[in-house]
Write a protein that holds these residues in place. Structure first.
Motif, short mmCIF file in Angstrom:
data_model
loop_
_atom_site.label_atom_id
_atom_site.label_comp_id
_atom_site.label_asym_id
_atom_site.label_seq_id
_atom_site.Cartn_x
_atom_site.Cartn_y
_atom_site.Cartn_z
N GLY A 37 8.04 52.90 23.94
CA GLY A 37 9.37 52.74 24.54
C GLY A 37 10.33 53.78 23.99
O GLY A 37 9.95 54.62 23.16
N GLY A 38 11.56 53.72 24.46
CA GLY A 38 12.55 54.71 24.04
C GLY A 38 13.05 54.47 22.62
O GLY A 38 13.35 55.41 21.88
N THR A 39 13.14 53.20 22.23
CA THR A 39 13.78 52.84 20.97
C THR A 39 13.13 53.46 19.72
O THR A 39 13.84 53.96 18.86
CB THR A 39 13.84 51.30 20.84
OG1 THR A 39 14.40 50.79 22.05
CG2 THR A 39 14.68 50.87 19.65
N GLY A 132 10.23 46.51 19.65
CA GLY A 132 11.46 46.70 20.42
C GLY A 132 11.72 45.37 21.11
O GLY A 132 11.00 44.39 20.89
N ILE A 133 12.72 45.32 21.94
CA ILE A 133 12.99 44.08 22.68
C ILE A 133 13.50 44.44 24.07
O ILE A 133 14.25 45.42 24.22
CB ILE A 133 14.01 43.18 21.91
CG1 ILE A 133 14.26 41.84 22.62
CG2 ILE A 133 15.33 43.91 21.66
CD1 ILE A 133 15.06 40.84 21.78
N GLY A 134 13.08 43.68 25.06
CA GLY A 134 13.57 43.91 26.42
C GLY A 134 14.91 43.21 26.59
O GLY A 134 15.24 42.30 25.83
N HIS A 138 11.92 40.07 26.11
CA HIS A 138 10.47 40.24 25.98
C HIS A 138 10.14 41.05 24.73
O HIS A 138 10.92 41.90 24.29
CB HIS A 138 9.83 40.81 27.26
CG HIS A 138 10.01 42.27 27.50
ND1 HIS A 138 10.01 42.81 28.76
CD2 HIS A 138 10.19 43.33 26.66
CE1 HIS A 138 10.18 44.12 28.68
NE2 HIS A 138 10.29 44.46 27.42
N LYS A 202 21.39 46.04 25.10
CA LYS A 202 20.60 45.12 24.28
C LYS A 202 21.46 44.09 23.55
O LYS A 202 20.93 43.18 22.91
CB LYS A 202 19.78 45.91 23.24
CG LYS A 202 18.79 46.92 23.81
CD LYS A 202 17.57 46.24 24.40
CE LYS A 202 16.65 47.20 25.13
NZ LYS A 202 15.83 48.01 24.26
#
Ligand code: PGA
Length: 237
Positions: A37-39, A132-134, A138, A202
């Motif tokens: 992911g981007g994070t 990470g977190i959606g 998620h 977020k």
């Protein structure tokens, strides 16, 4: 739960890198759980710099990634295998034999899922898991409604996740409909967890996590029951 609020993305990445390098120095044979992911891009950049400076080494480190798309071969441009190699593994001294991602093109996906948890256990379990977190809470590809007891399994991607991740696919490329993901229980089995979240989009998820209210409709809420977790979050990106 330890909450660290930061003002910049660089600060988040640097603090996360400190946790990872501390773990790798304390145990050079650590088993790390990694995320895409981007994070985490900034964190991986710092780790690459530290390897180049000779501060840390991946020589005896083992890694397990959270997830992979079903139907994408390793070397497909949008696979998480490719992301991990381009972002981290190609730039550090890791032994490729110690790199693990679910095999999204396994002929028997059920067996692949079962084996993935077994491989993690056989490696001694995950010492430090990155997450990470959606925006919907998620973690990995565990979407709202996933059982807290879940082990590695195949998921059908939600429309919102497919839309969010479409940017990683080349124009006209077919976006996968399914993925293999470590389950919530597989994640919770890690000895320590670091969750990163940055940006305004977020913040709502962070607020919900802070309430500590457990609900399978917000998968990350189960993390509040883990006894060694640090959340590094903040800012507008
Ligand atoms: P992101 O994805 O780092 O690209 O925001 C995080 C996630 O969906 O788990």
């Amino acid at each position: 739960m330890k909450w660290i609020e930061v003002t910049t993305y660089e600060e988040m990445s640097r603090i996360a890198a400190e946790l990872f390098s501390k773990q790798m120095k304390a145990n050079p044979k650590s088993v790390l759980g990694l995320a895409t992911g981007g994070t985490p891009v900034g964190l991986y950049e710092v780790l690459v710099e530290e390897v180049k400076a000779g501060d840390i080494s991946f020589k005896d480190i083992t890694t397990f990634n959270l997830d992979e798309y079903v139907g994408l071969a390793k070397n497909s441009p949008a696979s998480y295998w490719t992301y991990m190699h381009e972002t981290l593994f190609n730039h550090v001294d890791i032994n490729e034999d110690n790199v693990h991602l679910p095999n999204g093109v396994a002929t028997d996906l059920e067996a692949e899922c079962e084996n993935y948890d077994k491989r993690i256990a056989a490696a001694g379990g995950i010492d430090l898991q990155l997450l990470g977190i959606g925006v919907n809470g998620h973690i990995g590809f565990n979407e709202p409604g996933t059982s807290f007891d879940s082990l590695t399994h195949v998921v059908e991607l939600t429309e919102s996740t497919r839309t969010e991740n479409a940017i990683y696919f080349e124009e006209g490329a077919e976006m996968p409909t399914h993925a293999v993901t470590m389950g919530i229980q597989s994640i919770m089995n890690a000895k320590e967890i670091v969750l990163l979240a940055f940006g305004e989009r977020k913040l709502e998820a962070m607020e919900q996590l802070k309430t500590g209210k457990l609900s399978e409709d917000f998968p990350a809420s189960q993390l509040t029951t883990h006894d060694n977790i640090t959340i590094i979050y903040g800012g507008t990106k």
